[in-house]
Scaffold this motif. Sequence first.
Motif, PDB file in Angstrom:
ATOM      1  N   MET A 133       0.844  -1.197   0.000  1.00  0.00           N
ATOM      2  CA  MET A 133       0.000   0.000   0.000  1.00  0.00           C
ATOM      3  C   MET A 133       0.880   1.248   0.000  1.00  0.00           C
ATOM      4  O   MET A 133       1.766   1.381   0.837  1.00  0.00           O
ATOM      5  CB  MET A 133      -0.907   0.012   1.236  1.00  0.00           C
ATOM      6  CG  MET A 133      -1.794   1.246   1.339  1.00  0.00           C
ATOM      7  SD  MET A 133      -2.701   1.298   2.901  1.00  0.00           S
ATOM      8  CE  MET A 133      -3.655  -0.207   2.762  1.00  0.00           C
ATOM      9  N   THR A 134       0.625   2.146  -0.952  1.00  0.00           N
ATOM     10  CA  THR A 134       1.396   3.382  -1.030  1.00  0.00           C
ATOM     11  C   THR A 134       0.999   4.328   0.096  1.00  0.00           C
ATOM     12  O   THR A 134      -0.191   4.593   0.282  1.00  0.00           O
ATOM     13  CB  THR A 134       1.161   4.078  -2.387  1.00  0.00           C
ATOM     14  OG1 THR A 134       1.527   3.189  -3.440  1.00  0.00           O
ATOM     15  CG2 THR A 134       1.980   5.364  -2.470  1.00  0.00           C
ATOM     16  N   PRO A 135       1.960   4.834   0.865  1.00  0.00           N
ATOM     17  CA  PRO A 135       1.623   5.761   1.962  1.00  0.00           C
ATOM     18  C   PRO A 135       0.971   7.035   1.436  1.00  0.00           C
ATOM     19  O   PRO A 135       1.321   7.546   0.369  1.00  0.00           O
ATOM     20  CB  PRO A 135       2.982   6.062   2.602  1.00  0.00           C
ATOM     21  CG  PRO A 135       3.853   4.924   2.200  1.00  0.00           C
ATOM     22  CD  PRO A 135       3.400   4.519   0.831  1.00  0.00           C
ATOM     23  N   ILE A 136       0.025   7.554   2.192  1.00  0.00           N
ATOM     24  CA  ILE A 136      -0.700   8.773   1.832  1.00  0.00           C
ATOM     25  C   ILE A 136       0.111   9.983   2.301  1.00  0.00           C
ATOM     26  O   ILE A 136       0.483  10.055   3.474  1.00  0.00           O
ATOM     27  CB  ILE A 136      -2.089   8.788   2.502  1.00  0.00           C
ATOM     28  CG1 ILE A 136      -2.901   7.566   2.068  1.00  0.00           C
ATOM     29  CG2 ILE A 136      -2.836  10.073   2.169  1.00  0.00           C
ATOM     30  CD1 ILE A 136      -4.161   7.369   2.892  1.00  0.00           C
ATOM     31  N   PRO A 137       0.394  10.952   1.423  1.00  0.00           N
ATOM     32  CA  PRO A 137       1.138  12.153   1.854  1.00  0.00           C
ATOM     33  C   PRO A 137       0.353  12.933   2.907  1.00  0.00           C
ATOM     34  O   PRO A 137      -0.857  13.175   2.757  1.00  0.00           O
ATOM     35  CB  PRO A 137       1.295  12.961   0.566  1.00  0.00           C
ATOM     36  CG  PRO A 137       1.110  11.972  -0.540  1.00  0.00           C
ATOM     37  CD  PRO A 137       0.122  10.975  -0.020  1.00  0.00           C
ATOM     38  N   ALA A 138       1.024  13.320   3.974  1.00  0.00           N
ATOM     39  CA  ALA A 138       0.390  14.062   5.060  1.00  0.00           C
ATOM     40  C   ALA A 138       1.392  15.043   5.653  1.00  0.00           C
ATOM     41  O   ALA A 138       2.599  14.960   5.400  1.00  0.00           O
ATOM     42  CB  ALA A 138      -0.121  13.102   6.140  1.00  0.00           C
ATOM     43  N   ALA A 139       0.892  15.976   6.440  1.00  0.00           N
ATOM     44  CA  ALA A 139       1.756  16.980   7.075  1.00  0.00           C
ATOM     45  C   ALA A 139       1.216  17.333   8.450  1.00  0.00           C
ATOM     46  O   ALA A 139       0.005  17.324   8.680  1.00  0.00           O
ATOM     47  CB  ALA A 139       1.843  18.235   6.213  1.00  0.00           C
ATOM     48  N   THR A 140       2.133  17.635   9.351  1.00  0.00           N
ATOM     49  CA  THR A 140       1.802  17.966  10.735  1.00  0.00           C
ATOM     50  C   THR A 140       2.575  19.214  11.149  1.00  0.00           C
ATOM     51  O   THR A 140       3.700  19.418  10.711  1.00  0.00           O
ATOM     52  CB  THR A 140       2.167  16.791  11.660  1.00  0.00           C
ATOM     53  OG1 THR A 140       1.316  15.689  11.379  1.00  0.00           O
ATOM     54  CG2 THR A 140       1.995  17.166  13.120  1.00  0.00           C
ATOM     55  N   LEU A 141       1.954  20.043  11.985  1.00  0.00           N
ATOM     56  CA  LEU A 141       2.605  21.277  12.428  1.00  0.00           C
ATOM     57  C   LEU A 141       2.664  21.340  13.946  1.00  0.00           C
ATOM     58  O   LEU A 141       1.640  21.256  14.624  1.00  0.00           O
ATOM     59  CB  LEU A 141       1.854  22.498  11.886  1.00  0.00           C
ATOM     60  CG  LEU A 141       2.464  23.861  12.207  1.00  0.00           C
ATOM     61  CD1 LEU A 141       3.896  23.955  11.708  1.00  0.00           C
ATOM     62  CD2 LEU A 141       1.617  24.981  11.604  1.00  0.00           C
ATOM     63  N   LEU A 142       3.880  21.504  14.470  1.00  0.00           N
ATOM     64  CA  LEU A 142       4.070  21.725  15.899  1.00  0.00           C
ATOM     65  C   LEU A 142       4.029  23.220  16.151  1.00  0.00           C
ATOM     66  O   LEU A 142       4.925  23.959  15.734  1.00  0.00           O
ATOM     67  CB  LEU A 142       5.414  21.156  16.365  1.00  0.00           C
ATOM     68  CG  LEU A 142       5.502  19.646  16.604  1.00  0.00           C
ATOM     69  CD1 LEU A 142       5.394  18.871  15.297  1.00  0.00           C
ATOM     70  CD2 LEU A 142       6.790  19.305  17.329  1.00  0.00           C
ATOM     71  N   LEU A 143       2.981  23.672  16.812  1.00  0.00           N
ATOM     72  CA  LEU A 143       2.870  25.075  17.214  1.00  0.00           C
ATOM     73  C   LEU A 143       3.607  25.242  18.539  1.00  0.00           C
ATOM     74  O   LEU A 143       3.287  24.573  19.523  1.00  0.00           O
ATOM     75  CB  LEU A 143       1.409  25.477  17.373  1.00  0.00           C
ATOM     76  CG  LEU A 143       0.565  25.486  16.098  1.00  0.00           C
ATOM     77  CD1 LEU A 143      -0.905  25.709  16.437  1.00  0.00           C
ATOM     78  CD2 LEU A 143       1.042  26.559  15.130  1.00  0.00           C
ATOM     79  N   LEU A 144       4.576  26.126  18.571  1.00  0.00           N
ATOM     80  CA  LEU A 144       5.401  26.335  19.761  1.00  0.00           C
ATOM     81  C   LEU A 144       5.177  27.730  20.325  1.00  0.00           C
ATOM     82  O   LEU A 144       4.932  28.679  19.580  1.00  0.00           O
ATOM     83  CB  LEU A 144       6.883  26.170  19.415  1.00  0.00           C
ATOM     84  CG  LEU A 144       7.285  24.901  18.652  1.00  0.00           C
ATOM     85  CD1 LEU A 144       8.775  24.931  18.343  1.00  0.00           C
ATOM     86  CD2 LEU A 144       6.929  23.649  19.444  1.00  0.00           C
ATOM     87  N   ARG A 145       5.289  27.847  21.639  1.00  0.00           N
ATOM     88  CA  ARG A 145       5.242  29.160  22.284  1.00  0.00           C
ATOM     89  C   ARG A 145       6.107  29.134  23.527  1.00  0.00           C
ATOM     90  O   ARG A 145       6.442  28.064  24.052  1.00  0.00           O
ATOM     91  CB  ARG A 145       3.808  29.550  22.644  1.00  0.00           C
ATOM     92  CG  ARG A 145       3.242  28.801  23.842  1.00  0.00           C
ATOM     93  CD  ARG A 145       1.887  29.334  24.271  1.00  0.00           C
ATOM     94  NE  ARG A 145       1.433  28.712  25.511  1.00  0.00           N
ATOM     95  CZ  ARG A 145       0.258  28.960  26.093  1.00  0.00           C
ATOM     96  NH1 ARG A 145      -0.587  29.806  25.522  1.00  0.00           N
ATOM     97  NH2 ARG A 145      -0.073  28.369  27.229  1.00  0.00           N
ATOM     98  N   ASP A 146       6.455  30.314  23.997  1.00  0.00           N
ATOM     99  CA  ASP A 146       7.197  30.440  25.247  1.00  0.00           C
ATOM    100  C   ASP A 146       6.198  30.654  26.373  1.00  0.00           C
ATOM    101  O   ASP A 146       5.591  31.724  26.491  1.00  0.00           O
ATOM    102  CB  ASP A 146       8.180  31.613  25.165  1.00  0.00           C
ATOM    103  CG  ASP A 146       9.302  31.336  24.178  1.00  0.00           C
ATOM    104  OD1 ASP A 146       9.839  30.224  24.199  1.00  0.00           O
ATOM    105  OD2 ASP A 146       9.633  32.237  23.383  1.00  0.00           O
ATOM    106  N   GLY A 147       6.006  29.618  27.182  1.00  0.00           N
ATOM    107  CA  GLY A 147       5.079  29.701  28.301  1.00  0.00           C
ATOM    108  C   GLY A 147       5.758  30.182  29.555  1.00  0.00           C
ATOM    109  O   GLY A 147       6.958  30.492  29.565  1.00  0.00           O
ATOM    110  N   SER A 148       5.023  30.236  30.628  1.00  0.00           N
ATOM    111  CA  SER A 148       5.559  30.743  31.898  1.00  0.00           C
ATOM    112  C   SER A 148       6.658  29.849  32.460  1.00  0.00           C
ATOM    113  O   SER A 148       7.519  30.298  33.215  1.00  0.00           O
ATOM    114  CB  SER A 148       4.423  30.878  32.924  1.00  0.00           C
ATOM    115  OG  SER A 148       3.797  29.621  33.145  1.00  0.00           O
ATOM    116  N   ARG A 149       6.650  28.562  32.079  1.00  0.00           N
ATOM    117  CA  ARG A 149       7.655  27.626  32.582  1.00  0.00           C
ATOM    118  C   ARG A 149       8.622  27.168  31.495  1.00  0.00           C
ATOM    119  O   ARG A 149       9.453  26.289  31.740  1.00  0.00           O
ATOM    120  CB  ARG A 149       6.973  26.418  33.218  1.00  0.00           C
ATOM    121  CG  ARG A 149       6.122  26.748  34.438  1.00  0.00           C
ATOM    122  CD  ARG A 149       5.621  25.487  35.103  1.00  0.00           C
ATOM    123  NE  ARG A 149       4.774  24.712  34.201  1.00  0.00           N
ATOM    124  CZ  ARG A 149       4.362  23.470  34.453  1.00  0.00           C
ATOM    125  NH1 ARG A 149       4.768  22.856  35.567  1.00  0.00           N
ATOM    126  NH2 ARG A 149       3.583  22.844  33.603  1.00  0.00           N
ATOM    127  N   GLY A 150       8.513  27.742  30.313  1.00  0.00           N
ATOM    128  CA  GLY A 150       9.419  27.359  29.239  1.00  0.00           C
ATOM    129  C   GLY A 150       8.688  27.038  27.955  1.00  0.00           C
ATOM    130  O   GLY A 150       7.517  27.395  27.771  1.00  0.00           O
TER     131      GLY A 150
END
Length: 226
Positions: free
Chosen positions: A1-18
């Motif tokens: 089975m051919t893998p389906i192209p996909a994409a993921t995004l890690l949203l990052l921020r600077d929180g109070s603890r890092g």
Amino acid sequence: MTPIPAATLLLLRDGSRGLEVLMGRRRDSATFGGFWAFPGGVLEDVDYDSNLTGLTSTDAPWRSAALRETAEEVGVFVTDPELADPPVGLKGGELLRAVAGAGSRFAGERLVYMANWITPVQAPRRFDTRFFAVAIDGGHVDPVAELAEVAWIEPAEALARKESAAMPLMLPTIAQLRLLEPYSDTDGFLGSVDQARPVSPIEPRVIATEEGFSFLLPGDEGYDSA
């Protein structure tokens, strides 16, 4: 089975603890139900239309999908210029056209390419997923119904919850959290990533064990013969 192209995004921020990353728990009825993951999904035809996306890099469709799916799933729009009134609730081409109609575009060049994971051949449905990351200001999200809950969380805390079985995570998600874990802020992590480096696909191989099964990764002993 051919893998389906996909994409993921890690949203990052600077929180109070890092450094914090946005994660969502998918409802049991959704794909990967019950697991915590980052926003993302499969590529759609609209993501290949550079006239619509405004993106022209060789990996533009993956960047478009990562940004579009993030906007659809959690209501976070990474655009240039920033939208005063994001068109929440729209999908696919309708969403892209609304962004363009507002005089903006998704800022694909801001994304940092982290990794490429391919689902093992034994899986009933396979994905060829590219992982990207971007830092954002603020933290307001507007999640869709397929997400049971969302949370801004420190990578180390997410990994600790996984060990206690309080936060089910899939192997590629764990790997990205481990990449983030050593860094205390977004600048530190993003500045550490050499965007010119080649990113090799990682395709785990499943092996039987006394406990059930385990994964081998490229470089592990026995990987090439599994």
